[in-house]
Design an enzyme around this catalytic site. Structure first.
Site, PDB file in Angstrom:
ATOM      1  N   GLU A 167      30.515  38.441  35.880  1.00 58.82           N
ATOM      2  CA  GLU A 167      29.726  38.406  34.630  1.00 58.82           C
ATOM      3  C   GLU A 167      28.230  38.392  34.944  1.00 58.82           C
ATOM      4  O   GLU A 167      27.429  38.953  34.199  1.00 58.82           O
ATOM      5  CB  GLU A 167      30.152  37.198  33.786  1.00 58.82           C
ATOM      6  CG  GLU A 167      31.502  37.456  33.123  1.00 58.82           C
ATOM      7  CD  GLU A 167      32.372  36.235  32.942  1.00 58.82           C
ATOM      8  OE1 GLU A 167      31.850  35.105  32.943  1.00 58.82           O
ATOM      9  OE2 GLU A 167      33.600  36.409  32.798  1.00 58.82           O
ATOM     10  N   GLY A 218      39.683  37.361  32.553  1.00 59.66           N
ATOM     11  CA  GLY A 218      39.684  37.109  31.111  1.00 59.66           C
ATOM     12  C   GLY A 218      40.536  38.073  30.303  1.00 59.66           C
ATOM     13  O   GLY A 218      40.451  38.105  29.081  1.00 59.66           O
ATOM     14  N   ASN A 249      35.972  27.436  36.651  1.00 57.60           N
ATOM     15  CA  ASN A 249      34.723  28.020  36.159  1.00 57.60           C
ATOM     16  C   ASN A 249      34.771  27.955  34.641  1.00 57.60           C
ATOM     17  O   ASN A 249      35.451  28.752  34.005  1.00 57.60           O
ATOM     18  CB  ASN A 249      34.616  29.471  36.641  1.00 57.60           C
ATOM     19  CG  ASN A 249      33.418  30.175  36.033  1.00 57.60           C
ATOM     20  OD1 ASN A 249      32.507  29.531  35.524  1.00 57.60           O
ATOM     21  ND2 ASN A 249      33.430  31.498  36.084  1.00 57.60           N
ATOM     22  N   TRP A 250      34.029  27.017  34.085  1.00 61.87           N
ATOM     23  CA  TRP A 250      34.082  26.847  32.616  1.00 61.87           C
ATOM     24  C   TRP A 250      33.230  27.868  31.880  1.00 61.87           C
ATOM     25  O   TRP A 250      33.254  27.913  30.656  1.00 61.87           O
ATOM     26  CB  TRP A 250      33.611  25.441  32.243  1.00 61.87           C
ATOM     27  CG  TRP A 250      34.544  24.348  32.635  1.00 61.87           C
ATOM     28  CD1 TRP A 250      35.747  24.478  33.262  1.00 61.87           C
ATOM     29  CD2 TRP A 250      34.354  22.942  32.410  1.00 61.87           C
ATOM     30  NE1 TRP A 250      36.319  23.229  33.455  1.00 61.87           N
ATOM     31  CE2 TRP A 250      35.476  22.279  32.934  1.00 61.87           C
ATOM     32  CE3 TRP A 250      33.339  22.184  31.831  1.00 61.87           C
ATOM     33  CZ2 TRP A 250      35.618  20.890  32.892  1.00 61.87           C
ATOM     34  CZ3 TRP A 250      33.476  20.802  31.782  1.00 61.87           C
ATOM     35  CH2 TRP A 250      34.616  20.158  32.305  1.00 61.87           C
ATOM     36  N   LYS A 251      32.432  28.612  32.594  1.00 54.47           N
ATOM     37  CA  LYS A 251      31.518  29.585  31.963  1.00 54.47           C
ATOM     38  C   LYS A 251      30.675  28.875  30.909  1.00 54.47           C
ATOM     39  O   LYS A 251      30.292  27.733  31.102  1.00 54.47           O
ATOM     40  CB  LYS A 251      32.311  30.761  31.372  1.00 54.47           C
ATOM     41  CG  LYS A 251      33.365  31.292  32.338  1.00 54.47           C
ATOM     42  CD  LYS A 251      33.927  32.601  31.918  1.00 54.47           C
ATOM     43  CE  LYS A 251      35.067  32.966  32.836  1.00 54.47           C
ATOM     44  NZ  LYS A 251      35.448  34.350  32.767  1.00 54.47           N
ATOM     45  N   SER A 264      42.754  35.823  35.518  1.00 54.72           N
ATOM     46  CA  SER A 264      43.901  35.514  34.656  1.00 54.72           C
ATOM     47  C   SER A 264      44.982  34.671  35.350  1.00 54.72           C
ATOM     48  O   SER A 264      46.177  34.883  35.114  1.00 54.72           O
ATOM     49  CB  SER A 264      44.499  36.806  34.077  1.00 54.72           C
ATOM     50  OG  SER A 264      43.545  37.438  33.255  1.00 54.72           O
ATOM     51  N   HIS A 285      29.162  36.067  40.456  1.00 54.07           N
ATOM     52  CA  HIS A 285      30.314  36.247  39.557  1.00 54.07           C
ATOM     53  C   HIS A 285      30.182  37.594  38.840  1.00 54.07           C
ATOM     54  O   HIS A 285      29.078  38.041  38.547  1.00 54.07           O
ATOM     55  CB  HIS A 285      30.360  35.102  38.539  1.00 54.07           C
ATOM     56  CG  HIS A 285      31.623  35.100  37.726  1.00 54.07           C
ATOM     57  ND1 HIS A 285      31.789  35.900  36.628  1.00 54.07           N
ATOM     58  CD2 HIS A 285      32.780  34.409  37.879  1.00 54.07           C
ATOM     59  CE1 HIS A 285      33.001  35.697  36.133  1.00 54.07           C
ATOM     60  NE2 HIS A 285      33.631  34.798  36.870  1.00 54.07           N
ATOM     61  N   GLU A 316      37.921  38.654  42.864  1.00 51.15           N
ATOM     62  CA  GLU A 316      38.174  38.675  41.424  1.00 51.15           C
ATOM     63  C   GLU A 316      38.072  40.109  40.915  1.00 51.15           C
ATOM     64  O   GLU A 316      36.962  40.591  40.614  1.00 51.15           O
ATOM     65  CB  GLU A 316      37.147  37.820  40.692  1.00 51.15           C
ATOM     66  CG  GLU A 316      37.148  36.367  41.112  1.00 51.15           C
ATOM     67  CD  GLU A 316      36.668  35.465  39.986  1.00 51.15           C
ATOM     68  OE1 GLU A 316      37.457  34.629  39.533  1.00 51.15           O
ATOM     69  OE2 GLU A 316      35.524  35.627  39.543  1.00 51.15           O
TER      70      GLU A 316
END
Ligand code: PEP
Length: 246
Positions: free
Chosen positions: A95, A170, A7-9, A209, A93, A164
């Site tokens: 976020e 992160g 997941n490159w965000k 992480s 997700h 997650e």
């Protein structure tokens, strides 16, 4: 088959995507029993699709809208994603839930749309630190999954789940493999209850992480069927190391 997803965000322009994929293809070796997935930003899907043609690496999106088209300024539908070669979509997700106010109802609608369009959703679930400390982790996960699967309970074989924990994303502080395994077992049992007819076609990924130096602590456990990797997927070398841990 395990699934290792990047997941490159909101990272990597189309040019940077091109550099990444060229390097990744130099150092990546396909494995027998694993699937590798890249989820770049929408704007990089086109170049990624071209460069990944002929490889076994799958392409996915980080989000989607549930309508096919219409007056939804700034949104991207599954129909567009399919044409760009996506076969997976990350849905819900943390976020999206916490920074952009995505509700369980929206997540449910996105899952329904993914199933209708034939893209495989990766449903993200996870508790906050406060929820973990309050001892309600399993309750939170159960609630997120039941609401997300409302009305589509019989499709558990057509989705994957990413566990997650919000506090691990992160932060550089992963869950312990034991804690992750306990939640993965809980999710597996819950999905079996939700869809007793299912054939355990889903996979349960761990995310939070994951790094090259801790990946093997997780892959030892059969309950962990893959990873969703953020930060450590941004360098081809470190993502390849994580892939190779499976
Ligand atoms: C993620 O974005 O889903 C994630 C797990 O990020 P990170 O690996 O950076 O914790």
């Amino acid at each position: 088959m395990s699934l290792i997803a990047a997941n490159w965000k909101m990272h990597k322009t189309p040019k940077e995507t091109e550099e990444y994929i060229k390097r990744f293809l130099e150092i990546y070796q396909p494995g027998e029993d694993r699937e590798v997935l890249l989820c770049p930003p929408f704007t990089s899907l086109s170049v990624a699709h071209e460069l990944l043609a002929g490889s076994d690496i799958k392409l996915g999106a980080q989000n989607c809208h549930y309508e096919k088209e219409g007056a939804f300024t700034g949104e991207i539908s599954l129909k567009f994603l399919k044409e760009l070669g996506c076969s997976y979509v990350i849905v819900g997700h943390s976020e999206r839930r916490h920074l952009f106010g995505e509700s369980d109802e929206m997540i449910n609608r996105k899952l329904v749309a993914c199933l209708e369009e034939g893209l495989r959703p990766i449903l993200c679930v996870g508790e906050t630190l406060e929820e973990r400390e309050a001892g309600i982790t399993f309750k939170v996960i159960e609630n997120q999954i039941r609401l997300a699967l409302s009305g589509i309970e019989e499709y558990t074989d057509n989705i994957d789940i990413a566990y997650e924990p919000v506090w691990a994303i992160g932060t550089g502080v992963p869950a312990t493999p034991q804690d992750a395994v306990a939640v993965h077992r809980f999710i597996r049992d819950l999905l079996k209850t939700v869809n007793p007819e299912g054939e355990i076609g889903f996979r349960i990924l761990y995310g939070g992480s994951v790094k090259p130096d801790n990946a093997q602590n997780f892959t030892k456990h059969r309950e962990i069927n893959g990873f969703l990797v953020g930060g450590a997927s941004l360098k081809p070398e470190s993502f390849v190391e994580i892939v190779n841990a499976f």
